[in-house]
Design a protein around this motif. Structure first.
Motif: not given
Length: 290
Positions: A170-172, A176-178, A182-187
């Motif tokens: 996703a970052m590639d 943005k890290p935030w 919010l959209l990948i790590t939290i789920p």
């Protein structure tokens, strides 16, 4: 021996009976018509009706639920941030000290924690004038400092199991890290967040020692109210309100488990559909490549 009645199954049944039979007895005796808790006087709901007139006990119930909700939310936020720091930042100055401070409330006696928080609030009131009096806010702060450690441990275990390649991809692609958080790590860590929130809610609702140290006039919680009432003898209203609390917590736990299970099943279906789509695309492109 029949596989159905193996040693592990028998131990499981005995363990469940040991945990839930006392609760079942409590619920049954909440419908006892006698004023004596240990003497059965027939079925009656008068103690549930009488709760409407016991404003002191009802106020303690809603106060405890309010504090428990606040504690669950704040503990999940702080515990998740602490877990993210411990798992995603491998090296920084003071990391060992920070990790020890995060997990210290897990092994610290509640009496020591409550006394230290009481002295802290008294010193702050003398130095800066806040808190002017101890109440719901101070209980909330005390419970949050205690429950955040449990959330940090649960979320840390989940974060260590995640595949970092998804976040890196996703970052590639320019996220943005935030936004990745919010959209990948939290789920992906949502089940652990729900588990930590439920644990914090239950711990806050059950706490007696910390609340006894940092509470003030007009901020009596349900465990404090029950403890003070039991010292003079168990009243039937206590059984009734305890049954209602069991019902509330059970419903909250069931709905949290249900929605977590649905989210996990949707995630598994999405992964399976993506794998099937990739396999179909590979089969279509394989002859052309050959």
């Amino acid at each position: 021996m029949n596989k159905r009645w193996s040693f592990s199954n028998i131990m499981l049944v005995l363990g469940l009976l040991f945990i839930y039979v006392p609760m079942l007895i409590l619920v049954i005796y909440s419908f006892n018509g006698s004023k004596l808790v240990t003497v059965w006087g027939g079925w009656s709901v008068k103690w549930y009706v009488g709760l409407l007139d016991n404003t002191q006990l009802i106020s303690a119930v809603f106060r405890s639920l309010e504090i428990a909700v606040y504690t669950a939310v704040s503990s999940v936020v702080l515990g998740t941030l602490a877990a993210f720091v411990l798992t995603r930042i491998p090296r920084f100055r003071g990391r060992t000290l920070f990790g020890g401070m995060v997990t210290a409330p897990l092994v610290m006696p509640e009496v020591i924690t409550g006394l230290s928080l009481l002295l802290l609030f008294v010193a702050m009131a003398q130095m800066i004038g806040w808190p002017q009096e101890r109440g719901i806010v101070t209980i909330w702060i005390a419970h949050t400092s205690f429950c955040s450690s449990y959330v940090a441990v649960v979320v840390s275990a989940r974060l260590r199991e995640l595949d970092l390649s998804i976040e890196e991809a996703a970052m590639d692609l320019g996220a943005k890290p935030w936004k990745v958080f919010l959209l990948i790590t939290i789920p992906m860590i949502a089940p652990s967040l729900a588990a930590g929130g439920m644990m914090s809610f239950a711990l806050s609702l059950d706490d007696l020692v910390l609340a006894s140290f940092v509470s003030g006039p007009g901020s009596t919680t349900l465990p404090m109210e029950v403890f003070s009432a039991v010292r003079l003898g168990v009243k039937p209203e206590i059984n009734a309100v305890a049954s209602l609390i069991l019902l509330t917590v059970s419903m909250f736990t069931f709905f949290a488990w249900y929605f977590t299970r649905q989210a996990e099943e949707r995630r598994k279906r999405a992964i399976q559909e993506a794998m099937e789509a990739n396999a179909t695309d590979w089969q279509k492109n394989a002859p052309a490549t050959a």
